[in-house]
Design an enzyme around this catalytic site. Sequence first.
Site, PDB file in Angstrom:
ATOM      1  N   ALA A 248       0.858  -1.178   0.000  1.00 15.85           N
ATOM      2  CA  ALA A 248       0.000   0.000   0.000  1.00 15.85           C
ATOM      3  C   ALA A 248       0.893   1.225   0.000  1.00 15.85           C
ATOM      4  O   ALA A 248       2.112   1.130   0.141  1.00 15.85           O
ATOM      5  CB  ALA A 248      -0.921  -0.009   1.225  1.00 15.85           C
ATOM      6  N   LYS A 249       0.297   2.381  -0.148  1.00 13.89           N
ATOM      7  CA  LYS A 249       1.088   3.599  -0.236  1.00 13.89           C
ATOM      8  C   LYS A 249       1.777   3.952   1.080  1.00 13.89           C
ATOM      9  O   LYS A 249       2.653   4.811   1.117  1.00 13.89           O
ATOM     10  CB  LYS A 249       0.200   4.747  -0.727  1.00 13.89           C
ATOM     11  CG  LYS A 249      -0.135   4.584  -2.208  1.00 13.89           C
ATOM     12  CD  LYS A 249      -1.172   5.564  -2.696  1.00 13.89           C
ATOM     13  CE  LYS A 249      -1.503   5.288  -4.163  1.00 13.89           C
ATOM     14  NZ  LYS A 249      -2.659   6.035  -4.657  1.00 13.89           N
ATOM     15  N   ARG A 250       1.397   3.261   2.153  1.00 11.07           N
ATOM     16  CA  ARG A 250       2.104   3.481   3.416  1.00 11.07           C
ATOM     17  C   ARG A 250       3.487   2.831   3.411  1.00 11.07           C
ATOM     18  O   ARG A 250       4.304   3.110   4.285  1.00 11.07           O
ATOM     19  CB  ARG A 250       1.285   2.927   4.581  1.00 11.07           C
ATOM     20  CG  ARG A 250       1.117   1.407   4.542  1.00 11.07           C
ATOM     21  CD  ARG A 250       0.335   0.891   5.728  1.00 11.07           C
ATOM     22  NE  ARG A 250       0.181  -0.550   5.683  1.00 11.07           N
ATOM     23  CZ  ARG A 250      -0.797  -1.178   5.044  1.00 11.07           C
ATOM     24  NH1 ARG A 250      -1.697  -0.483   4.383  1.00 11.07           N
ATOM     25  NH2 ARG A 250      -0.873  -2.496   5.043  1.00 11.07           N
TER      26      ARG A 250
END
Length: 275
Positions: A248-250
């Site tokens: 994910a973008k995290r």
Amino acid sequence: MSIYRGRIAPTPTGYMHLGHARTFRVAQKRAQDGVLVLRNEDLDRHRCKPEFTQAMLEDLRWIGLAWQEGPDVGGPFAPYTQSERLPLYETALRRLLSMGLAYACTCSRKDLMRIAAPHAEDDDEPVYDNHCRPAPGAVTEFAENVNYRFRVPDGEVIRFADGNLGEQLFTAGQDFGDFLVWRKDGLPSYQLACTVDDAAMQITEVVRGRDLLKSTARQMLLQNALGYPTPAYFHTELMLDEDGQRLAKRHDALSLRMLRAGGITPAEILTGFQQ
């Protein structure tokens, strides 16, 4: 034969990561004898930022992706940025309302948390319990500041042969319920915007991650309701981190921007995709 038209549709809410790059690479390969469209899906007003949009274009080109139509190169179906296409989505919503296929929903987020049926972790919204669903055939007038849901045909089986994962089958009203098509902040849902744009841009095949299989079933219902053609679908496997969680973008350390800054080359990344 009509020309192949594929698309990549990133959302600029953060930096693109390896999972995006691998899926988009598949899309590019499948469009090698046709046209690849880049669509900027920037409808999240709170999280989409201009700096992420610029980084998205730079990093995807750095990894070797090329597109023939998009917000930075233009094309016959411009604009290619969703926030500039709102009238198209409203027109589609009004059509659904006039046919009695969408209705207003006054349920709050708290209501939905209380009444929602159990749902899969990869689903993007819970199975709605039809609390606000009107009688069949009821026509709802469009109004501002209202959430609207699409009325699914309960029990209808949606089948499609996925180009990667094979035969898929979902049942409306069981695997997913009446879903949002419009939010009270004046923006379409992902399901409606994606359906409208894929039809308007004449996309012949959609390549995206397998976490969106149920979205495909929902969008096929919208296509049928609105009289749109149904493209082919190819859902890729998801890229996982070392703990088995999907990227994910995290995962900043695995973003293309960070890898690029760390001296990793596009060739090294692409070689890793083939292993």
